[in-house]
Design an enzyme around this catalytic site. Structure first.
Site, PDB file in Angstrom:
ATOM      1  N   CYS A 123       0.882  -1.161   0.000  1.00 37.98           N
ATOM      2  CA  CYS A 123       0.000   0.000   0.000  1.00 37.98           C
ATOM      3  C   CYS A 123       0.916   1.206   0.000  1.00 37.98           C
ATOM      4  CB  CYS A 123      -0.935   0.021   1.211  1.00 37.98           C
ATOM      5  SG  CYS A 123      -1.964   1.509   1.265  1.00 37.98           S
ATOM      6  N   CYS A 126      -0.615   4.193   2.432  1.00 39.15           N
ATOM      7  CA  CYS A 126      -0.628   4.054   3.897  1.00 39.15           C
ATOM      8  C   CYS A 126      -0.351   2.603   4.284  1.00 39.15           C
ATOM      9  CB  CYS A 126      -1.948   4.562   4.474  1.00 39.15           C
ATOM     10  SG  CYS A 126      -3.428   3.843   3.715  1.00 39.15           S
ATOM     11  N   SER A 127      -1.391   1.836   4.623  1.00 39.37           N
ATOM     12  CA  SER A 127      -1.150   0.458   5.060  1.00 39.37           C
ATOM     13  C   SER A 127      -2.348  -0.433   4.784  1.00 39.37           C
ATOM     14  CB  SER A 127      -0.805   0.427   6.552  1.00 39.37           C
ATOM     15  OG  SER A 127      -1.856   1.009   7.309  1.00 39.37           O
ATOM     16  N   CYS A 128      -3.071  -0.207   3.679  1.00 42.74           N
ATOM     17  CA  CYS A 128      -4.231  -1.041   3.336  1.00 42.74           C
ATOM     18  C   CYS A 128      -3.796  -2.496   3.220  1.00 42.74           C
ATOM     19  CB  CYS A 128      -4.860  -0.553   2.036  1.00 42.74           C
ATOM     20  SG  CYS A 128      -5.495   1.129   2.107  1.00 42.74           S
TER      21      CYS A 128
END
Length: 235
Positions: A123, A126-128
């Site tokens: 991602c 961000c941090s999906c």
């Protein structure tokens, strides 16, 4: 007054127990408290969901891949209807709320590795991450070093995880986002003929499902991944 020296030795000040809070953590706290204040959910409901999320791990995804390796019909289902296949290994993306979560109930795809193509997920923003089937993401997945560099130097980053692919294998970097989640279905390794699903699932590690490692006979989910220092680090 006694002869005691009242000047403080600041070099001996005890360090804080945790690192400085990040901007994202400040945002999460503010948003959570606002949601509770507005009655969107209660503090108790937030606690229950947090505990639910913490106990999720990559085992269901490993079971899914193992079953796909031994059952061609299930493999076709997993690639065609991954959420339906997820239910076959005990994962309902609508749970535990009945309607999913804002960040998790989205489109979901399983990326199949082939002899010519290797998939890896990231991602970049961000941090999906597909938490319902893979659990919480590892810390390194959320760092700028991984997020920003993988899309620019994928082979270099993979080599830092110890994964060096032949030049003839194309590396396909799939960027997760707010509306779409991915996981990798690696190829079944050599030396696993005659293995049952449970044996196969043990070698499908979380890193294999992200795409920074390949499954190997004898390397189980208990493996500790050692990475080499980045050549082009991003702070």
């Amino acid at each position: 007054m006694s002869g005691h020296d009242h000047d403080h030795d600041h070099t001996r000040t005890v360090a804080p127990m945790v690192d400085e809070i990040t901007d994202f953590e400040v945002l999460e706290i503010a948003l959570r408290e606002l949601c509770i204040e507005k009655g969107i959910f209660t503090a108790e409901e937030h606690r229950r969901f947090t505990e639910f999320a913490e106990q999720i791990g990559p085992t269901p995804a490993a079971n899914l891949v193992a079953r796909a390796w031994v059952d061609p019909d299930f493999k076709a289902l997993a690639l065609r209807e991954p959420m339906t296949a997820s239910k076959e290994v005990g994962v309902d993306w609508l749970e535990p709320t009945g309607f999913g979560t804002p960040s998790d109930f989205t489109a979901f795809s399983i990326l199949e590795d082939t002899p010519d193509v290797h998939n890896v997920i990231v991602c970049a923003l961000c941090s999906c991450y597909p938490r319902p089937i893979l659990g919480n993401s590892p810390e390194w997945y959320r760092t700028p070093n991984y997020r920003r560099r993988l899309v620019r130097w994928p082979r270099q980053v993979l080599s830092e995880f110890g994964l060096v692919l032949p030049e003839g294998v194309a590396v396909r970097v799939q960027d997760s986002n707010q509306k779409h989640r991915f996981m990798v279905m690696p190829m079944r390794p050599e030396g696993t003929d005659g293995w049952d699903e449970s044996q196969l699932a043990e070698i499908v590690t979380r890193d294999c499902l992200i795409g920074v490692a390949l499954p190997k006979a004898g390397v189980t989910t208990n493996v500790i991944t050692y990475t080499r220092p980045a050549i082009h680090p991003i702070p």
